[in-house]
Design a protein around this motif. Structure first.
Motif, PDB file in Angstrom:
ATOM      1  N   HIS A  39      85.924  55.558  81.739  1.00  6.88           N
ATOM      2  CA  HIS A  39      86.142  55.082  80.377  1.00  6.88           C
ATOM      3  C   HIS A  39      85.785  56.185  79.375  1.00  6.88           C
ATOM      4  O   HIS A  39      84.743  56.834  79.497  1.00  6.88           O
ATOM      5  N   ASN A  69      84.812  57.371  75.389  1.00 10.30           N
ATOM      6  CA  ASN A  69      83.895  56.851  74.372  1.00 10.30           C
ATOM      7  C   ASN A  69      84.178  57.553  73.040  1.00 10.30           C
ATOM      8  O   ASN A  69      83.661  58.634  72.791  1.00 10.30           O
ATOM      9  N   PRO A  70      85.018  56.936  72.173  1.00 12.89           N
ATOM     10  CA  PRO A  70      85.376  57.581  70.900  1.00 12.89           C
ATOM     11  C   PRO A  70      84.193  57.809  69.964  1.00 12.89           C
ATOM     12  O   PRO A  70      84.293  58.614  69.029  1.00 12.89           O
ATOM     13  N   ASP A 123      90.046  57.170  73.725  1.00 11.16           N
ATOM     14  CA  ASP A 123      89.956  55.748  74.068  1.00 11.16           C
ATOM     15  C   ASP A 123      90.910  55.471  75.228  1.00 11.16           C
ATOM     16  O   ASP A 123      91.953  54.840  75.070  1.00 11.16           O
TER      17      ASP A 123
END
Length: 713
Positions: free
Chosen positions: A492, A494-495, A479
């Protein structure tokens, strides 16, 4: 006269037969004549000619470089690359039929492929594996096994290329080695140095490898963007990005084998690397930015294998990886300012243990089963420091991140193989796997079936049904938010990114042991790739891995070699693909796109002279336009040339080359979809280079397995 003619034929045939029995089956035999040459990107089984002549009589014999075994095609890779300007294992793999290099990765028949050494699957990432392959001399390769659908006993799902490295034990002790140097010019200079040494004894053998890669890099990127926002406004963004970098990478490995008894072996191998990277990036235009970045990488990988004569194999492997980096960024765009310093680090500890057993039950039956346990701990952090606190301009700096994430995978498999006479064989297996992370806890099963039919000598039909799972990179599921391109671009994590599940059917036909034809269909559920999206809320473009509904591909491929007497060898490879991707929840612009595209590769290898040994290789590639997610990928092409000179009784090879002569190889991806409008024009430079390889001590080489590092940062 007729009698003399037939006697000549008989004597010639006897000479060829006796010569074939007396000569070792080695590409390094001084008295063999090697006449194969193939493509830099996609190659096929070409044939080596051995001939003896008498007055008024010539007989030419050809030995196939590819043969079929249960569920796999076995290539005599040293013969296949014998006349090509190939000096490392990575470039050698690219010469196999059906193998292409796209986006910095190797593909087999349009799909991702796993490369291993000596049948040993390790825990290095793909990027680290490729670096290791580039450091291994091509002369150490014995053969290559290509499986479009690997059985479970190989501990790999999907397509697999197993590179077997030469090994030698027994007889008197000996030392052999190789040294290598390379200079390249691609706007800025780059260098490679490599040294390899191997010891062969009666029961004990060891090898050592060291390589050093270093140089400078230069890149130009022009961005044109029409950025629309939710309030109806549209912003024209044009930037010119200039990047300069320098790098150093040191790679080393030490391995040892001890033969306790016949087929009873204990093996150990250590792989390590250390690299540094420094970059300066300046951006002009709508955005004014300068960025200074530094990073270091450490890798330590050790593996212990034990093999018994009754089919039992056991092993353990430990991988440690650490990659700290920092970034100093200052950016101004449309009155908004960013000024901060970032520190981040990824540290991976991964362990793997396996136990496998194979039985030969007689009457063509074989049985195999085993278990594999892998666990990893990802310690990662990312900290932001405001370097302009007085102005308070950094309101959009993301939060700090620190995590400790554990993964566990437990795999059980069982399979069998059966030969139905000399023409038909089958290999089938079933693997059951438990995958557990903080986000996922699930069981999956993976069936695999291979059928091989050989109706006549030189003809092979293979039908493969397979399933596979592709795990996301470790950093992709953190994250975290990172900055790229001076701050306008954000990366970004993305868990909740899912592993992709792939199902494939493949039909391959080998004709006359050299013509390769294949057809396939693949369906990948939850396929993921990093895509660009222009935010509707802020003036930023976001790069993020997202799961699609699916990706589908259907394809045809043909690899066809030609010979024109003894001076020219050509190979034509044609690939046609239907590509389909769908995502119903891609931000606010769902898509359902499909396209057909083609790839053509033609390689020409000219034998300019036999004494001296001088050969010229010309390779051309053309690809039509394609898509990836909402990206449009324009067509591309390249022309490469290489001149190879062998001297010092075959111990030395000098290569001169020029890649991408017309500077057309780099694509300029663009997006024209929904509200998205952006084009990235990447720089493209031709590359000149020269390399020298020298072997000493006879050099009967060997090498060992690779390490899987595909998911590291």
């Amino acid at each position: 006269m007729k009698c003399n003619y037939f006697l000549s034929l008989i004597f010639c045939a006897l000479n060829v037969s006796l010569s074939a029995q007396e000569k070792p089956d080695s590409a390094n035999a001084d008295n063999e004549r090697i006449l194969s040459a193939d493509s830099l990107i996609i190659t096929d089984a070409h044939l080596d000619s051995i001939y003896q002549s008498l007055p008024e009589v010539m007989i030419t014999g050809q030995r196939p470089i590819v043969k079929a075994e249960q569920g796999k095609l076995v290539y005599d890779l040293p013969r296949l690359i014998g006349n090509l300007p190939v000096d490392n294992a990575y470039d050698a793999v690219k010469e196999l039929p059906g193998v292409t290099e796209m986006n910095g990765g190797l593909m087999l028949a349009g799909q991702g492929v796993t490369v291993v050494l000596d049948g040993k699957v390790t825990t290095m990432t793909t990027e680290q594996l490729y670096s290791l392959l580039r450091s291994i001399p091509a002369s150490r390769i014995e053969k290559a096994e290509v499986m479009y659908n690997a059985p479970a006993r190989y501990q790999v799902r999907g397509a697999l290329i197993n590179i077997t490295l030469k090994q030698s034990t027994g007889g008197p002790s000996s030392w052999q080695g190789e040294v290598y140097g390379k200079y390249q010019q691609k706007h800025y200079e780059g260098f490679d140095e490599r040294a390899s040494l191997i010891y062969n004894g009666n029961k004990f053998s060891a090898d050592f490898l060291y390589s050093h890669t270093h140089g400078r890099g230069y890149s130009l990127t022009d961005k044109e963007s029409m950025h629309s926002q939710a309030d109806g406004s549209t912003h024209l963004i044009t930037t010119d990005e200039v990047g300069r970098s320098r790098r150093h990478t040191h790679s080393f490995r030490v391995g040892a084998d001890y033969n306790i008894a016949k087929e009873h072996q204990l093996s150990f191998v250590y792989n390590g690397s250390y690299s540094t990277y420094h970059s300066l990036m300046d951006i002009f235009g709508t955005q004014q930015s300068n960025t200074r970045s530094n990073s270091k990488d450490w890798l330590h990988n050790g593996r212990l294998d034990y093999r018994t004569p009754f089919g039992l194999k056991a092993g353990a492997e430990l991988t440690y990886y650490r990659s700290p980096s920092d970034q100093l960024l200052h950016s101004v765009m449309q009155g908004e300012e960013l000024a901060f310093f970032t520190e981040d680090c990824q540290r991976i500890n991964r362990w793997k243990f396996f136990l496998a057993q194979e039985h030969n039950l007689g009457r063509g039956w074989g049985l195999n089963y085993g278990a594999i346990y892998t666990t990893s701990i990802d310690h990662s952090y990312q900290y932001y420091y405001d370097t302009d606190a007085k102005t308070g301009s950094n309101t959009s700096i993301p939060d700090n991140m620190k995590s400790r994430r554990r993964e566990q995978t437990l795999n059980f498999y069982a399979g069998f193989n059966k030969s139905f006479g000399d023409k038909l064989s089958m290999d089938a297996s079933l693997a059951v796997e438990h995958y557990k992370t903080p986000a996922w806890n699930q069981w999956d099963w993976y069936p695999t079936i291979n059928l091989t039919y050989m109706p006549a000598p030189g003809q092979v039909w293979q039908l493969a049904l397979s399933s596979d799972k592709d795990y996301p990179d470790y950093w992709a599921v953190q994250d975290a938010i990172s900055y790229l391109g001076g701050g306008y671009s954000e990366i970004h994590g993305n868990p909740f990114l899912k592993p992709a599940q792939e199902y494939q059917i493949q039909l391959t036909h080998v004709l006359k042991s050299k013509y390769i034809f294949s057809a396939w269909f693949t369906h990948t559920k939850d396929y993921s790739t990093q895509t660009l999206y222009q935010s509707q809320e802020r003036l930023v473009e976001i790069y993020k891995y997202l799961n699609f509904n699916f990706q589908q591909q259907a394809g045809l491929q043909a690899s066809i070699p030609f010979d024109i007497k003894q001076w020219l060898n050509l190979r034509l490879t044609l690939i046609g693909v239907w590509h389909h991707e769908k995502d119903d929840d891609f931000w606010d612009i769902p898509f359902d796109r499909n396209i057909c595209y083609g790839i053509a590769v033609l390689t020409n290898n000219f034998t300019l002279s036999k004494k001296p040994d001088l050969k010229l290789t010309l390779t051309g590639m053309a690809r039509s336009k394609a898509t990836q997610g909402i990206y449009d990928l324009p067509s591309s092409s390249y022309v490469n040339a290489a001149l190879r000179y062998g001297f010092a009784k075959g111990k030395a090879i000098l290569n001169l080359y020029c890649n991408d002569i017309f500077e057309t190889g780099q694509i300029k991806p663009r997006i024209r979809f929904g509200t998205q409008n952006v084009t990235n024009n990447y720089s493209c430079f031709r590359e000149f280079g020269v390399s020298l390889t020298y072997k000493f001590g006879g050099y009967k080489e060997k090498k060992r397995e690779e390490v899987d590092t595909s998911r590291f940062k």
